[in-house]
Design a protein around this motif. Structure first.
Motif, PDB file in Angstrom:
ATOM      1  N   VAL A  78       0.687  -1.295   0.152  1.00  0.00           N
ATOM      2  CA  VAL A  78      -0.030  -0.174   0.034  1.00  0.00           C
ATOM      3  C   VAL A  78       0.754   1.192  -0.118  1.00  0.00           C
ATOM      4  N   VAL A  79       0.606   2.120  -1.072  1.00  0.00           N
ATOM      5  CA  VAL A  79       1.411   3.500  -1.015  1.00  0.00           C
ATOM      6  C   VAL A  79      -0.005   4.113  -0.650  1.00  0.00           C
ATOM      7  N   PRO A  80       0.231   5.038   0.352  1.00  0.00           N
ATOM      8  CA  PRO A  80      -0.989   5.963   0.972  1.00  0.00           C
ATOM      9  C   PRO A  80      -0.638   7.174   0.427  1.00  0.00           C
ATOM     10  N   GLN A  81      -1.910   7.907   0.396  1.00  0.00           N
ATOM     11  CA  GLN A  81      -1.497   9.283  -0.150  1.00  0.00           C
ATOM     12  C   GLN A  81      -0.802  10.402   0.742  1.00  0.00           C
ATOM     13  N   GLU A  82      -0.866  10.031   2.135  1.00  0.00           N
ATOM     14  CA  GLU A  82       0.127  10.586   3.154  1.00  0.00           C
ATOM     15  C   GLU A  82       1.729   9.982   2.860  1.00  0.00           C
ATOM     16  N   ILE A  83       2.553  10.928   3.234  1.00  0.00           N
ATOM     17  CA  ILE A  83       3.925  10.339   3.471  1.00  0.00           C
ATOM     18  C   ILE A  83       3.880   9.710   4.804  1.00  0.00           C
ATOM     19  N   SER A  84       4.380   8.484   4.750  1.00  0.00           N
ATOM     20  CA  SER A  84       4.430   7.598   5.850  1.00  0.00           C
ATOM     21  C   SER A  84       5.882   7.245   6.297  1.00  0.00           C
ATOM     22  N   LEU A  85       6.505   8.401   6.748  1.00  0.00           N
ATOM     23  CA  LEU A  85       8.084   8.236   6.872  1.00  0.00           C
ATOM     24  C   LEU A  85       8.417   8.931   7.908  1.00  0.00           C
ATOM     25  N   TYR A  86       9.694   8.499   8.592  1.00  0.00           N
ATOM     26  CA  TYR A  86      10.150   9.205   9.863  1.00  0.00           C
ATOM     27  C   TYR A  86      11.158  10.275   9.264  1.00  0.00           C
ATOM     28  N   GLU A  87      10.978  11.392   9.406  1.00  0.00           N
ATOM     29  CA  GLU A  87      11.781  12.555   8.902  1.00  0.00           C
ATOM     30  C   GLU A  87      13.138  12.684   9.371  1.00  0.00           C
ATOM     31  N   ASP A  88      13.303  12.209  10.717  1.00  0.00           N
ATOM     32  CA  ASP A  88      14.486  12.074  11.429  1.00  0.00           C
ATOM     33  C   ASP A  88      15.409  10.986  11.162  1.00  0.00           C
ATOM     34  N   LEU A  89      14.855  10.181  10.336  1.00  0.00           N
ATOM     35  CA  LEU A  89      15.797   8.817  10.145  1.00  0.00           C
ATOM     36  C   LEU A  89      16.024   8.961   8.369  1.00  0.00           C
ATOM     37  N   SER A  90      17.134   8.242   8.233  1.00  0.00           N
ATOM     38  CA  SER A  90      17.529   8.278   6.820  1.00  0.00           C
ATOM     39  C   SER A  90      16.608   7.234   6.165  1.00  0.00           C
ATOM     40  N   ALA A  91      16.707   7.309   4.885  1.00  0.00           N
ATOM     41  CA  ALA A  91      15.824   6.522   3.953  1.00  0.00           C
ATOM     42  C   ALA A  91      16.201   4.975   4.270  1.00  0.00           C
ATOM     43  N   TYR A  92      17.483   4.754   4.508  1.00  0.00           N
ATOM     44  CA  TYR A  92      17.827   3.354   4.468  1.00  0.00           C
ATOM     45  C   TYR A  92      17.021   2.729   6.051  1.00  0.00           C
ATOM     46  N   ASP A  93      17.163   3.650   7.097  1.00  0.00           N
ATOM     47  CA  ASP A  93      16.691   3.149   8.386  1.00  0.00           C
ATOM     48  C   ASP A  93      15.098   3.341   8.183  1.00  0.00           C
ATOM     49  N   ASN A  94      14.615   4.008   7.345  1.00  0.00           N
ATOM     50  CA  ASN A  94      13.131   3.997   7.440  1.00  0.00           C
ATOM     51  C   ASN A  94      12.789   2.680   6.745  1.00  0.00           C
ATOM     52  N   LEU A  95      13.455   2.260   5.506  1.00  0.00           N
ATOM     53  CA  LEU A  95      13.208   0.852   5.090  1.00  0.00           C
ATOM     54  C   LEU A  95      13.503  -0.264   5.852  1.00  0.00           C
ATOM     55  N   LEU A  96      14.544  -0.060   6.527  1.00  0.00           N
ATOM     56  CA  LEU A  96      14.571  -1.159   7.722  1.00  0.00           C
ATOM     57  C   LEU A  96      13.640  -1.211   8.641  1.00  0.00           C
ATOM     58  N   PHE A  97      13.054  -0.179   9.180  1.00  0.00           N
ATOM     59  CA  PHE A  97      11.994  -0.304  10.009  1.00  0.00           C
ATOM     60  C   PHE A  97      10.801  -0.817   9.425  1.00  0.00           C
ATOM     61  N   TRP A  98      10.316  -0.525   8.228  1.00  0.00           N
ATOM     62  CA  TRP A  98       9.125  -1.035   7.705  1.00  0.00           C
ATOM     63  C   TRP A  98       9.388  -2.441   7.062  1.00  0.00           C
ATOM     64  N   GLY A  99      10.531  -2.725   6.758  1.00  0.00           N
ATOM     65  CA  GLY A  99      10.781  -4.234   6.331  1.00  0.00           C
ATOM     66  C   GLY A  99      10.771  -5.146   7.623  1.00  0.00           C
ATOM     67  N   ASP A 100      11.171  -4.425   8.510  1.00  0.00           N
ATOM     68  CA  ASP A 100      11.077  -5.443   9.876  1.00  0.00           C
ATOM     69  C   ASP A 100       9.637  -5.688  10.235  1.00  0.00           C
ATOM     70  N   LEU A 101       8.680  -4.606  10.214  1.00  0.00           N
ATOM     71  CA  LEU A 101       7.408  -4.900  10.526  1.00  0.00           C
ATOM     72  C   LEU A 101       6.970  -6.041   9.655  1.00  0.00           C
ATOM     73  N   TYR A 102       7.214  -6.085   8.336  1.00  0.00           N
ATOM     74  CA  TYR A 102       6.715  -7.287   7.335  1.00  0.00           C
ATOM     75  C   TYR A 102       7.237  -8.560   7.850  1.00  0.00           C
ATOM     76  N   GLY A 103       8.456  -8.605   8.728  1.00  0.00           N
ATOM     77  CA  GLY A 103       8.883  -9.668   9.567  1.00  0.00           C
ATOM     78  C   GLY A 103      10.092 -10.310   8.429  1.00  0.00           C
ATOM     79  N   ILE A 104      10.714  -9.672   7.509  1.00  0.00           N
ATOM     80  CA  ILE A 104      11.623 -10.094   6.563  1.00  0.00           C
ATOM     81  C   ILE A 104      12.827  -9.994   6.999  1.00  0.00           C
ATOM     82  N   PRO A 105      13.412 -11.524   7.113  1.00  0.00           N
ATOM     83  CA  PRO A 105      14.866 -11.795   7.730  1.00  0.00           C
ATOM     84  C   PRO A 105      16.029 -10.605   7.208  1.00  0.00           C
ATOM     85  N   SER A 106      16.832 -10.358   8.382  1.00  0.00           N
ATOM     86  CA  SER A 106      17.740  -9.111   8.219  1.00  0.00           C
ATOM     87  C   SER A 106      18.702  -9.293   6.879  1.00  0.00           C
TER      88      SER A 106
END
Length: 306
Positions: A78-106
Motif C-alpha cells: 500500500v502506497v498511501p496518499q500521506e507520506i508515511s516516513l520518519y523525517e529524522d531517520l535516513s531513507a535506509y533506516d526507514n526501510l529497515l523499520f518497515w521491512g522489519d514490520l513485515y517480518g523480513i529476515p535481516s
C-alpha cells in the motif's frame, strides 16, 4: 486477481462508496479516475483491509479479504496518499523499520532495500535524512516501503500529489517497470493524463458510484462526442464552406467566421491544405480531443476537477 462485488461504505450521513462492483485482472494497471471526494481513497482503503465495508465482498487472488485478512495483507503493498516516513531517520533506516514490520529476515531485507533503492533511483541518497529530501523523493521512498515484501498487488493512492513534473515522470517509470515485472497495480488519481499514460483499464468514479469502466477506447465509445477541429477565419462565407465540402468529406458546421470540422488531429493538414487552396485566412485553430476529461464531463455534467 481482484473481484469486488456490491461494495458500500458510509460515514455518518455521507455515502462515500455506493454499491460498486468491478474486476481487476492479474498483471494489469487499473485506474480509478475521479475528483476529490469521489470515493477513490475509501475504496482503496477497503480493498487494502484498512477499512471494513458496510456491505459487499472483496476477493484478492481468490481469498476473501475479511475471512483471510492476514493472508491478503501479505499479498498487497500500500502506497498511501500521506507520506508515511520518519523525517529524522535516513531513507535506509526507514526501510529497515518497515521491512522489519513485515517480518523480513535481516540479510534478505538488506538485499531488498538495496535493490529497491536502486529501482527508484535513490541508492546514492540512502544515508541522507528524510527531512532533507524533496517531496518527490519522499514519495519514491514511500513506494519503496510498500515493495519490500514483494507484493503481488500494489495499491497506489494519488502517489504524485504535490510533486514536480520530473519526479512525477520518474514515478511513472517505476510503475511501468513494476508492471513489466508482473505486479498488478491499482492506481487512484484525479489527473486524467496519468491514467491515459499508465492504465490498461479505468473506472470513472463520482459521488461514490462507478459511472463507467473499461479501456480508453471502450470509454470513448460510450459518449456521442467526436474529435473535431474548430477553425476561425478572418472571413468565411457560406460559399466558402460549400467549396470546402467539395474538397473534403468531413462533416462541417459553420457559425459566422468559425467552422467546426469533425475530423481527427491526424487529418488537420488536409483541412489546412484545402483552406490554402481557397485562399482562406485562418485566424485560429482549436483542437477538441475526446480525452478522459471530455468523457467525464459528458457522463457527469461537470468538470473532473470541480
Amino acid at each position: 486477481m481482484i473481484q469486488v462485488q456490491n461494495l458500500s461504505k458510509s460515514f455518518q450521513n455521507v455515502q462515500a462508496v455506493n454499491d460498486i462492483s468491478f474486476t481487476i485482472k492479474k498483471g494489469e494497471i487499473f485506474g480509478f479516475l475521479g475528483p476529490n471526494g469521489a470515493g477513490k481513497s475509501t475504496t482503496l482503503n477497503m480493498m487494502s483491509t484498512i477499512l471494513k465495508s458496510d456491505t459487499g465482498t472483496i476477493h484478492i487472488d481468490g481469498k476473501n479479504s475479511i475471512e483471510n485478512s492476514k493472508e491478503c495483507k501479505h499479498l498487497i503493498g500500500v502506497v498511501p496518499q500521506e507520506i508515511s516516513l520518519y523525517e529524522d531517520l535516513s531513507a535506509y533506516d526507514n526501510l529497515l523499520f518497515w521491512g522489519d514490520l513485515y517480518g523480513i529476515p535481516s540479510k534478505i531485507l538488506k538485499e531488498r532495500i538495496h535493490t529497491t533503492l536502486e529501482l527508484i533511483g535513490l541508492l546514492d541518497r540512502k544515508k541522507d535524512l528524510i527531512k532533507t529530501y524533496s517531496g518527490g523523493m519522499k514519495r519514491r521512498i514511500n513506494i519503496a516501503a510498500a515493495l519490500l515484501h514483494h507484493p503481488k498487488v500494489l495499491f497506489m493512492d494519488e502517489p504524485t500529489v504535490g510533486i514536480d513534473p520530473q519526479s512525477r515522470n520518474h514515478i511513472f517509470e517505476v510503475i511501468e517497470t513494476l508492471n513489466k515485472q508482473g505486479i498488478t497495480i491499482v492506481y487512484t488519481t484525479h489527473y486524467m493524463e496519468e491514467v491515459e499514460r499508465l492504465c490498461d483499464r479505468i473506472a470513472i468514479i463520482d459521488s461514490g458510484k462507478i459511472i463507467a469502466q473499461g479501456t480508453q477506447s471502450q470509454l470513448k465509445e460510450l459518449v456521442q462526442t467526436k474529435e473535431s477541429i474548430q477553425f476561425e477565419f478572418d472571413f468565411l462565407s457560406e460559399a466558402n464552406v460549400n467549396q470546402l465540402r467539395k474538397l473534403l468529406s468531413y462533416t462541417m458546421t459553420q457559425n459566422k467566421n468559425k467552422l467546426l470540422v469533425e475530423s481527427t488531429v491526424k487529418e488537420l493538414s488536409n483541412v489546412i491544405t484545402a483552406c490554402n487552396e481557397l485562399q482562406l485566412s485562418i485566424k485560429d485553430i482549436q483542437l477538441n480531443k475526446v480525452n478522459l476529461e471530455a468523457i467525464f464531463l459528458n457522463l457527469t455534467g461537470k468538470q473532473l476537477r470541480d
